[in-house]
Motif scaffolding. Structure first.
Motif, PDB file in Angstrom:
ATOM      1  N   ASP A  69       0.841  -1.195   0.000  1.00 42.31           N
ATOM      2  CA  ASP A  69       0.000   0.000   0.000  1.00 42.31           C
ATOM      3  C   ASP A  69       0.879   1.250   0.000  1.00 42.31           C
ATOM      4  O   ASP A  69       1.998   1.243   0.506  1.00 42.31           O
ATOM      5  CB  ASP A  69      -0.932   0.016   1.200  1.00 42.31           C
ATOM      6  CG  ASP A  69      -0.222   0.326   2.498  1.00 42.31           C
ATOM      7  OD1 ASP A  69       0.631  -0.484   2.919  1.00 42.31           O
ATOM      8  OD2 ASP A  69      -0.506   1.379   3.094  1.00 42.31           O
ATOM      9  N   LEU A  70       0.394   2.288  -0.597  1.00 45.84           N
ATOM     10  CA  LEU A  70       1.084   3.579  -0.613  1.00 45.84           C
ATOM     11  C   LEU A  70       0.359   4.477   0.372  1.00 45.84           C
ATOM     12  O   LEU A  70      -0.814   4.790   0.188  1.00 45.84           O
ATOM     13  CB  LEU A  70       1.064   4.179  -2.013  1.00 45.84           C
ATOM     14  CG  LEU A  70       1.565   5.607  -2.158  1.00 45.84           C
ATOM     15  CD1 LEU A  70       2.985   5.751  -1.627  1.00 45.84           C
ATOM     16  CD2 LEU A  70       1.493   6.030  -3.607  1.00 45.84           C
ATOM     17  N   PHE A  73       3.388  10.182   0.239  1.00 49.14           N
ATOM     18  CA  PHE A  73       4.481  10.692  -0.592  1.00 49.14           C
ATOM     19  C   PHE A  73       5.250  11.710   0.231  1.00 49.14           C
ATOM     20  O   PHE A  73       4.656  12.477   0.993  1.00 49.14           O
ATOM     21  CB  PHE A  73       3.931  11.430  -1.826  1.00 49.14           C
ATOM     22  CG  PHE A  73       3.535  10.532  -2.946  1.00 49.14           C
ATOM     23  CD1 PHE A  73       4.483  10.007  -3.806  1.00 49.14           C
ATOM     24  CD2 PHE A  73       2.204  10.228  -3.155  1.00 49.14           C
ATOM     25  CE1 PHE A  73       4.111   9.183  -4.853  1.00 49.14           C
ATOM     26  CE2 PHE A  73       1.818   9.412  -4.198  1.00 49.14           C
ATOM     27  CZ  PHE A  73       2.781   8.887  -5.052  1.00 49.14           C
ATOM     28  N   ALA A  99       8.589   7.841  -0.659  1.00 50.22           N
ATOM     29  CA  ALA A  99       7.244   7.579  -0.146  1.00 50.22           C
ATOM     30  C   ALA A  99       7.323   6.432   0.860  1.00 50.22           C
ATOM     31  O   ALA A  99       8.360   5.786   0.996  1.00 50.22           O
ATOM     32  CB  ALA A  99       6.297   7.211  -1.290  1.00 50.22           C
ATOM     33  N   SER A 100       6.187   6.183   1.549  1.00 53.15           N
ATOM     34  CA  SER A 100       6.149   5.078   2.512  1.00 53.15           C
ATOM     35  C   SER A 100       4.819   4.346   2.431  1.00 53.15           C
ATOM     36  O   SER A 100       3.825   4.872   1.927  1.00 53.15           O
ATOM     37  CB  SER A 100       6.363   5.590   3.937  1.00 53.15           C
ATOM     38  OG  SER A 100       5.274   6.381   4.344  1.00 53.15           O
ATOM     39  N   ASP A 101       4.835   3.133   2.968  1.00 56.59           N
ATOM     40  CA  ASP A 101       3.591   2.404   3.124  1.00 56.59           C
ATOM     41  C   ASP A 101       3.043   2.688   4.518  1.00 56.59           C
ATOM     42  O   ASP A 101       3.620   3.484   5.269  1.00 56.59           O
ATOM     43  CB  ASP A 101       3.775   0.897   2.852  1.00 56.59           C
ATOM     44  CG  ASP A 101       4.559   0.153   3.926  1.00 56.59           C
ATOM     45  OD1 ASP A 101       4.976   0.765   4.943  1.00 56.59           O
ATOM     46  OD2 ASP A 101       4.762  -1.062   3.756  1.00 56.59           O
ATOM     47  N   PHE A 107       9.436   3.419  -0.186  1.00 54.96           N
ATOM     48  CA  PHE A 107       9.505   3.301  -1.636  1.00 54.96           C
ATOM     49  C   PHE A 107      10.633   4.234  -2.063  1.00 54.96           C
ATOM     50  O   PHE A 107      10.670   5.396  -1.636  1.00 54.96           O
ATOM     51  CB  PHE A 107       8.189   3.717  -2.292  1.00 54.96           C
ATOM     52  CG  PHE A 107       7.057   2.791  -1.972  1.00 54.96           C
ATOM     53  CD1 PHE A 107       6.906   1.593  -2.650  1.00 54.96           C
ATOM     54  CD2 PHE A 107       6.137   3.117  -0.986  1.00 54.96           C
ATOM     55  CE1 PHE A 107       5.855   0.726  -2.350  1.00 54.96           C
ATOM     56  CE2 PHE A 107       5.085   2.262  -0.682  1.00 54.96           C
ATOM     57  CZ  PHE A 107       4.941   1.072  -1.368  1.00 54.96           C
ATOM     58  N   TRP A 144       4.580   2.024 -11.512  1.00 56.52           N
ATOM     59  CA  TRP A 144       4.172   1.810 -10.117  1.00 56.52           C
ATOM     60  C   TRP A 144       2.814   2.436  -9.855  1.00 56.52           C
ATOM     61  O   TRP A 144       1.903   1.797  -9.327  1.00 56.52           O
ATOM     62  CB  TRP A 144       5.248   2.398  -9.215  1.00 56.52           C
ATOM     63  CG  TRP A 144       4.979   2.373  -7.751  1.00 56.52           C
ATOM     64  CD1 TRP A 144       4.541   1.323  -7.001  1.00 56.52           C
ATOM     65  CD2 TRP A 144       5.159   3.459  -6.834  1.00 56.52           C
ATOM     66  NE1 TRP A 144       4.442   1.699  -5.669  1.00 56.52           N
ATOM     67  CE2 TRP A 144       4.824   3.002  -5.553  1.00 56.52           C
ATOM     68  CE3 TRP A 144       5.589   4.769  -6.978  1.00 56.52           C
ATOM     69  CZ2 TRP A 144       4.886   3.809  -4.421  1.00 56.52           C
ATOM     70  CZ3 TRP A 144       5.674   5.575  -5.858  1.00 56.52           C
ATOM     71  CH2 TRP A 144       5.321   5.088  -4.593  1.00 56.52           C
TER      72      TRP A 144
END
Length: 159
Positions: A69-70, A73, A99-101, A107, A144
């Motif tokens: 999952d995103l 950002f 970015a992170s989950d 990411f 992506w």
């Protein structure tokens, strides 16, 4: 443009994408000694940084998709802060977090591929901080985002 489609599908209008300036993006590149891929640069300069809702995570989990999952950002300033601080605690030095989950995994771009020229596209990598692993999740920023846009929203059927 895929990031615009992502905004339409996974965000709500009351929380519009955060604007990014060329100057701020350039400052982050200078501080990290990289040049972000053109597909990423153009997308975030044109669209901004979306803040997806929990609906994306719900759809991925409920459909049991093999996707991360995103959650968030990073702004250019956050890219520098997250990258440098996470490198100190175990993220490989070659990674640049964008970015992170929802669990704080990152990411990233691979800094070894982000030299002086503006490359059109570069792979997105996923750094799992629990296991210390790094895996390629997409061949480019657009690929992506497109994969996340292809996820169908989850709606529970009434019982």
């Amino acid at each position: 443009m895929s990031l615009s489609r992502f905004v339409e599908k996974w965000t709500i209008p009351t929380y519009p994408p955060e604007s990014v300036s060329e100057e701020d993006l350039g400052a982050a590149e200078e501080q990290l000694g990289v040049h972000f891929p053109e597909d990423y640069r153009q997308a975030v300069l044109d669209v901004g940084l979306p803040r997806p809702t929990i609906a994306l995570l719900d759809a991925i989990v409920e459909r049991e998709l093999d996707l991360h999952d995103l959650h968030d950002f990073y702004s250019p300033k956050e890219i520098v802060e997250e990258t440098l601080s996470w490198r100190e605690i175990g993220m490989p030095d070659r990674l640049v977090a964008i970015a992170s989950d929802g669990s704080g995994n990152k990411f990233c771009f691979n800094a070894d591929q982000l030299g002086g020229d503006s490359a059109g596209m570069r792979a997105i990598w996923f750094f799992d901080h629990d296991f210390g692993t790094v895996d390629e999740v997409a061949p480019s920023f657009h690929a992506w985002i497109d994969a996340l846009c292809d996820v169908e929203p989850w709606r529970e059927e009434p019982s």
